[in-house]
Design a protein around this motif. Sequence first.
Motif: not given
Lengths: 297, 1093
Positions: A223-247
Motif C-alpha cells: 500500500l501507499d508508501q510501502g516498500l513494494l508500492f514504492r518499487r512498483a512506482c519506480e517500475r512505472i516511472g511514477y512519483t507518488a505524492d506521499p501526502r496523497q492516498l491512492s484510490a
Amino acid sequence: MSVLSRPQGTPDRVWSLISGLRSAKFDMTPEDFLGLLNPGYSRAGVTEIAKTNLASDATGVANALGLVERENSLVCLKVTDIETLDDLRDAVHRSLLTCQEGTPDAVILDAYSWLVAESHKRKELDWILATRADALVDMMSAGLIGEDDDGSRPMNTTKLPALRRWLEFIGLGVFLPIGKQTPFYPSAAKRISVELEREMNSASNPMTGIEFLGLVSTLCPYLDQGLLFRRACERIGYTADPRQLSAIATVSLREIEAQGLIEFNLVGDSSDAISFIHDPSFKTNSFNQVKLIGGKS
Amino acid sequence: MISPDKPFRLCWTTEQARSVFRTEALEGDDAVFLATHTPISGFEIAGRDAQQFESRNEEAVLETLSEPSRRHAFCVVQGEPGSGKSHLIRWLSVNWPGENDLKLLLRRADGSLEGALSQLSQRLPDEFQELFEGLGVRQKASTQGRANNFLSTLANALDPEHYDEKLGDEEWCATHDPSSLLRHDYVRKGWQAPLRILTLLEGGDGERNSASASFDLYDIADLGPIARRAKLMLESPGKDLARRIEHEAIKIEEYREAKWTPLELASEKSAEFPVSTELLEVLNRRRNDSIQSVIGVSAQGLKVLFRKVRQELQKRGQRLVLLLEDITSWEGLDDSLIDVLVFNAEARGDEAEDDVCPLISIVGVTPAYYQQLKPNYRQRITHEVILGTSTGGLQDVAMLRQSGERTAFVSRYLAAVRAGPAALRSWRNDLTTASDVQAPNVCIACEKQESCFSVFGSCNGVGLFPFTENSIGRFFEALKVDDNGQSWRTPRGILQAVLNPVLQQADEIVEGQFPGPLIETSAIENNKKSDAVLSARLERVIEAQIDETERDRYKRFVAYWGNPDSADHTTIDDVIAFAGTTRPQYEAFTLPWVDGDAERIKHSEVAKSQETRVAALQQTDKSIASPVIFEPGTVENEQRTEPKRQETPAIQTAPPKVQRPPRARNQTRSQRETMRDDLRNWAKSGSLSNPSAWNDELYSIISRIDARKLGVSPYLFKRVVTPEMVNLEGTKAAKRGYFTVEAKDWVRLGLEAGLELQLQPEMSSDDRAFFLRNLSVMTSRLAEETKRYLKTRLPVTVSGEIWSPVSSVAQVILARSWLRGVLSPEAPLIEQIRHVLSDEVAPKSDPSSRSKPWQRWLEKTDPWHDKLREELRSLIALSEDGRHGMIGSGELVAAITRMNASGRMDELPEFEGKLSGTLTPIGAAYDLAEEWNSECTKLQSIEFQQIRDRCEALARTLRGRSISEHLKRADQVISSVSTLLPGKAHDLVSEWKQDHNEIQTASPDFVSLQQLIVAMEDEASHPAELPQRLSWFASLPARDLQEINGLAQLGERTVSALLEHARDTVGEGGEGQSLSSLKQIGKKLVLAAGENR
C-alpha cells in the motif's frame, strides 16, 4: 512452479491439506498427504476421485508458500501456528511478504502493488473493473519483473483469476455481487483491519496521519508508501505524492471507517494532512489524526 | 432590479406574472394570447375529408376550413385537457379571413351549459336574442334540490313505458326494475352521483377541466353499499338488481384502488360487471332528457334556434362559423348540438332544409369524450385534428415533444411576463396598423443581457432566466403524465405548474431564497420531487457539504436546474459544473459551490465511463464463466450453476391483486427509478411495493457470501439460509426462524448501489466508486448479520463459534463402523477417511450375537448411516455439487483423531432449538452423538460382561476338555442312549442332533474360541482404552461363542434328560427281567449318560 502457475491449487484446497495434516498430528507420505484432499471413496458403487494433477496443484502451492516441507520423504508442517482459516490467511500473507524480489511468487504482491500505484496515478478504480483481462495483464506486466519457473510471463490471463482468488483470500479484494456477476474489487479493507487489530495494543492511539500511514505501509508494504508500492512506482516511472492516498487505499480506509473501526480527523493545522481521493460525499477529504476504534476486524 | 454582483436583472414582478398567467388561454386578453402564441404543428389528421389538409399545421387548417367555397365542415380538434385545443381554435378565430362569415367563438368559460348558452346569446346579433327567450328557465330550487329532481326524473324515465319512442332498453328495465332502486329513499339521500353530474354541468365550480358529466362505473360503485341496505326493503326484481349491484360494486372498488379510471374500466373490464355496465348505459341514455328538464333548457329549442339563425343568414348570403372550444360545456344538450352541427343541408338535398346557410363548425373534444361519441356522429366528422398521440395511456402533445419547442414556448411567456400587460396591449394596438411589429422583448435593451444569456441561456433572443434549457426540460419531465386520468405535460400544465409558480418567486430570487418550496406543485411526480429524485451520492454530498438550513433549497435547485443523478464535477461549455449545473448558476442564486478535485474534472466524463463499462461487463462476464475466479472449489467446472432462484430476473414484479390500468401510468419512471423509489420508501415507511423481488435480490447477495468465512460449510449455509427465510424488514410477517434484515441506511444504500450498478447504463467513475463502496460495506455487514442469524439456527460452541456437524456426523459413522467390526481405530488415517465417506460394507462383528446396548446402538443408526454419509460428503465437499472427490479434510481428520483417542464423540454445545427439516440428518447426528457419549461406557461394559459370561459358561461345560472333544463325547452319549431308549427326550435329542450337525458343517474355529476363553481369564491382556476395547470386542467371534456355548448347554440338558429316563427305565424293567440283565442295562445307560459329566 509458482502459486499462480498452479491454478488448481486454490486456497480452500490448500487449507484442506494444511488443516488435515495439522489435525493428523503426524508427518505423512506424499501419497497420504495428497489423500487428505483427494482420498477417493465409493459412492453408490462409483469411485469419486479427482484427477491427480488437480490435487497435486494444491500440494505444490502449499509447498511453494512454504507451509509444508519434506523431511525424510515425509511431508511435515513448516508453519505450526495455523489453527484456523484466518491463521492460514495470515500465514500466506506473511509468506508472500517474504518473497524475494523477482521470484515467481513475489508477483502476487507485486501485481497488487502495481494496482495500488496505478490507482494512485489515476486517482480512481474504475479502470480496474473496466479493463479487459488481456489488456489488464499487458498493462500489469509492464510493472512486473522476473519470470515464472517455467519461463512463462509472470502474469498472463490464465494466472489472473488465480491472482484475484489469492488476493481475495488474504483480504486484498472482494468479489462483489452485482446482479449475477461478481467482479473483483481490490479493497484491502479486510487485510488492513486484521493487521491494525493486531497492532491495537502496541500502536499509539490516536496517532498522527503520518504515523498511521507509516504503520499501514509497514504492515502492508504494497500500500501507499510501502516498500513494494514504492518499487512498483519506480517500475512505472511514477512519483507518488506521499501526502496523497491512492484510490485503493482510499476506498479501503473509507470502508473501514464506514464499519466504525477507525476514525479519521482533521484537527488544527492541516499542513501535515494526508489526503484521500477527493470525494465531496465526505465532510473531510484529508486527515492528520487517526483513532483506532478496535473491537473487531 | 439590478445587483452588480449578479449576472441577471430581475426583470419582472410577481404581479406581472400573475396578470399574464391565466388558467386558460381564452381568458387572457388578445395581447397576451398573440404575444405567447406558439404555432401548432406536427399533429395527426383524420376525418372524412382529411386529405384536404395540405400539411399538418395551423395555417393549413385555417386555409382548408375557411376556403370561401366551403359549404359544410364538422371539424373536431381532439386533445387532452390543456393540450392546446382552445389555443388553436382561438387562433383560427383570430385569423379567420371570411369577412362575410358570422363567426361565433364559444369559449369554455365557466364550463357550464348555462354559460355556454349565455355566450351563444351574447355573440349572436341582437336580432336573434328573442330566440333565447323560449329556450328555458332555470329552476329556483337549490343545487341539492335540483339534484333530487334530476334523480326523480331519471327514476321515472327508467319506467319501461316512459317514452313513446322506444330507446331499446325497455326490456332490461322491465326485467331489472332499476326504477324501484333509484326511487328508494336510501338512494335519494345517500347517492351523490346526481349531484356530481349536476355540479359538473354547472361548471364544476370553475374546476371542470373538460370532465365529462356522465354517470360512470364509480358512481355505480358508490351505489353498491346503498343497494346493500336498500335491497332488504325492495321486491324482486329490484331486490335482485340491488344485490347484483352490491356484489359488482366490490369488484369495481378494487379497480378504483388500483387507480383505474372509470373510462378505462368501462372500456376494458365491463364484462366483469355486466349489470352495472347496463345500468350505466341505461342511465346515461336518459341523462340529457332528465337534465334538460332540471336545468330548464330544451333540446328542441336549441335546434329551432340554430335553424332560425341559419335561415336568416342564408337570406343574407352568409355562412355560420361556429368555433366551440369544448363540447363538454354543452353536455346535457350536446347530442342536440351535434345533431345541428353535423347536418349538411346540401348533402341532404332536402328541399325543406335547403333554406339554411352553410355551417362550418370546429369543436374541441377530449379523447375521452371522443371515445364515447356515437358512431353515427363520428362518421360525419369531416376533419379531425389530433393534437397528440397515445401509446396506451393519455395522449401527449405534439407541439411539446421536442426540447427546443418547449423552450421556445416558455421563452414566449417569459418575454410576455417581462414586458407586462401594458406593453403588450400597446403592442397589440400597434399590430392593428402594422402586422409585422415584433412582440416586446425587454432582453434586447437589458444591460445584463450578455451575462444573463451566458449563465441561463436564451431562445430567439429571449433570456431564459430564471430557467435554463435544462431546467425547462427537467420540469417538463417531472410533470405528472397521468394525474387521475389527466396529463400535466401540456401547454396548460407548463403554464400552471412550472412557469406560474417559478415566476411568482421574484421576491425569493432577490432575497436569496430561490428556488423556494412552492415551485414544487402537486403536478410534479412525487418521485421527481427534490426529496426523492436525488441520487444517493448527491444526497450524501449535500449532507456533507451544505449547511442544513440551505439543503432543501439546494436540493430543489439541483433537482430541476441540474442533474439529480449526478454528483460529479464536470465542465459544460468549458464552465465548471457540479451535478449538471454550472458554478455561475449556483452563484447567481446564492447557493454554495461544492469544490471538486480540479485535476479530475474532465470533459465527457460520462461518455468515457460508458465506454469502459462495456469492457467491464465483458470482463466480468468472462470471469463468471470461469469459476476459477469466483467459486473456489469448482475450479474444474467450466460453467457455474446459479441457484434456481436467480434464474429468474433479479428484478421482477409480483402479480398485483388487480391488474394495473391499461395505460402507461409509470411511463415517466424507468425500472431503475421505480425500484430506487421503492427502496427509499422502504427506508422511510418500512414497506415495499414489490417485496418478493427485493427479497430475491437480498437472497441473491447473501447466498454469495463465502460461507467458510462465517465458519460454516457452504452446504450447511445453503441449508440454513434459504430464500424462504431471507427477507427485508416489513416484507413478511415476523416469524421465528426468519432472517430479517432491518431497514438500516447501509442496507438501503447497498441495495441501491447494486441496483444502480446493474441498471444504470451511464455512470461516472466517482459514482461507480461510491456505489461499489456502499455495496462492499453492505456485503461485509450482511456477512456479519448472516453469521448472527446462523448462530440462532445452529448450536454455538462455548467459544462462540458455530457448531460444525462434521465431527458428530463422522464420529457417529465411525462408532457404527467399530461396532460392526468393519473399521479399526488403528487403521491408517486415509483408510479411515475413505471408510467414513464410502458406502457401507457388510458387518463383520455378528451384530445379532451382541449385547442389547450394542445392538440397540446399531439399530438406532440403521436408518441414518446412509444419510449421514451423504451429509458428510456434502459438508466437506470442495465442489458445490459435492462430487469430484476433493474434500476439506481438516475437520474430518480432527474428528477421527479425537474419536480414536478417546472413543467418545466431541462434546456437543447445548442447543434449545430444533435441527429439523433439511437439517434433520444433522439433528440425528447431534442426538446420536449425545447418546453415544452417555451410553458408550455402559455399552462396552455390558458387551464385555456378555462375552465373559459366555466364555465362563462354556469353560465350565467343557470340564477341561477341548470343545471338539467335548462335543464329540456328548454326541456319542446322546446317540447311544437315544438308541437304547428310543423316543425318550425326543425334542431335546432332535434339537441336539440338528444343532450339532450344523456346527459340524460350519466347522467353526474352536481354537479361537478356546483362546478367547483363556484370554478372558487374563484381564491384563485386555485393551485398556475404549476405542481399542470396542474394536477388540467387535473382532471377537461372538456368534461362534454364542452358538458353541448354546450347543454345549443344550448337550447338558439333553444328557440330563436322558439320564432321568434311563433311571426310570431301569426301575420299570426290574419287574420282568432277570436281575443280572437289568444290572447290565442300567450300567450301560448310566455310563452312557454319565459320560458327559
